[in-house]
Design an enzyme around this catalytic site. Sequence first.
Site, PDB file in Angstrom:
ATOM      1  N   THR A 158       0.874  -1.189  -0.037  1.00  0.00           N
ATOM      2  CA  THR A 158       0.023  -0.024   0.042  1.00  0.00           C
ATOM      3  C   THR A 158       0.917   1.213   0.293  1.00  0.00           C
ATOM      4  O   THR A 158       0.542   2.119  -0.944  1.00  0.00           O
ATOM      5  CB  THR A 158      -1.130  -0.049   1.392  1.00  0.00           C
ATOM      6  OG1 THR A 158      -1.795  -1.020   1.063  1.00  0.00           O
ATOM      7  CG2 THR A 158      -1.854   1.329   1.111  1.00  0.00           C
ATOM      8  N   TYR A 159       1.859   1.225   0.730  1.00  0.00           N
ATOM      9  CA  TYR A 159       2.443   2.738   0.978  1.00  0.00           C
ATOM     10  C   TYR A 159       3.468   2.639  -0.128  1.00  0.00           C
ATOM     11  O   TYR A 159       3.735   3.567  -0.997  1.00  0.00           O
ATOM     12  CB  TYR A 159       3.335   2.526   2.361  1.00  0.00           C
ATOM     13  CG  TYR A 159       4.316   3.742   2.803  1.00  0.00           C
ATOM     14  CD1 TYR A 159       3.692   5.162   2.996  1.00  0.00           C
ATOM     15  CD2 TYR A 159       5.709   3.591   2.373  1.00  0.00           C
ATOM     16  CE1 TYR A 159       4.493   6.148   3.113  1.00  0.00           C
ATOM     17  CE2 TYR A 159       6.288   4.891   2.356  1.00  0.00           C
ATOM     18  CZ  TYR A 159       5.875   6.061   2.761  1.00  0.00           C
ATOM     19  OH  TYR A 159       6.741   7.067   2.966  1.00  0.00           O
ATOM     20  N   GLY A 160       4.364   1.449  -0.451  1.00  0.00           N
ATOM     21  CA  GLY A 160       5.263   1.529  -1.383  1.00  0.00           C
ATOM     22  C   GLY A 160       4.826   2.023  -2.827  1.00  0.00           C
ATOM     23  O   GLY A 160       5.524   2.748  -3.647  1.00  0.00           O
ATOM     24  N   SER A 162       1.929   3.857  -3.316  1.00  0.00           N
ATOM     25  CA  SER A 162       1.609   5.256  -3.365  1.00  0.00           C
ATOM     26  C   SER A 162       2.760   6.197  -3.740  1.00  0.00           C
ATOM     27  O   SER A 162       2.844   7.175  -4.288  1.00  0.00           O
ATOM     28  CB  SER A 162       0.735   5.668  -2.243  1.00  0.00           C
ATOM     29  OG  SER A 162       1.993   5.756  -1.141  1.00  0.00           O
TER      30      SER A 162
END
Length: 271
Positions: A158-160, A162
């Site tokens: 998710t973070y990566g 984005s």
Amino acid sequence: MSAARVVVVTGGTRGIGLGLSRELLARGHQVAVCARSQASIDEGVTVLRAGLADPGRVLGLVTDVSDRAAVQALWDAVSAHFGRVDLWINNAGLSAPRGPLVAQLPATVDAVVQTNLIGAFNGSAIAQAGMAEQAGGGWIWNMEGFGSRGEHQPGMATYGASKRAVHYLTEALVKDAKGTPVKVGFLSPGIVATDLLVGDYAGDPEGFEKVRRVFNILGDRVETVTPWLVDQMLGATKHGTRVAWLTKPKAMGRFMSAGFRKRDIFATGEA
């Protein structure tokens, strides 16, 4: 450049954003910060104004960066208050607890993408349009993070994803803004001990302990990283500049000297 500049720092009331804001104020500049709640604004502005001879150099506004109209209102308010915006730093960010994508709540994924990616879209578009209309243009800086340059680890989808998208966005902006008075840059703070970093391991203390040693080798505290980042941003002249604190040679040197240097970036007082 010695003249005072007007800087907007999204997510500027905590973590790296707060550190950048403090360093900018220490160098005589005017700073506007935004956050999602009035409580965060009140707390952050109080910290930033402490000790300033002119508290009016700090402006705080509640802003949802995922809302284009709200970001436009932020630009309008800062421009009306200070007269212009010289630097716009898209720093606002969220992370998600590490784990497989299938275990991520849809609301969590949406919040991360809306803040990290859509927030950078909105800030970049509004700032680019506004700066193109003012004398002297301005600088847009987009914050990199894990995944920006293709890094991969389990549990970071998710973070990566984005941040990988933000990197592409910034590359596109560099091309779009070429030949205009607006300059665009990449800002990479590396591994910094913030609640965002620790929050990645919410509910997984064992996982955090496994990576803590690596964080203590490669990471730093906000007050160590942000003075250098600010000086590099203020001194930048080349469109498309990447300001990176943790370079590959530095990381290699850190690992080679790890046995001789004990650090705990999560302990109070560690520099």
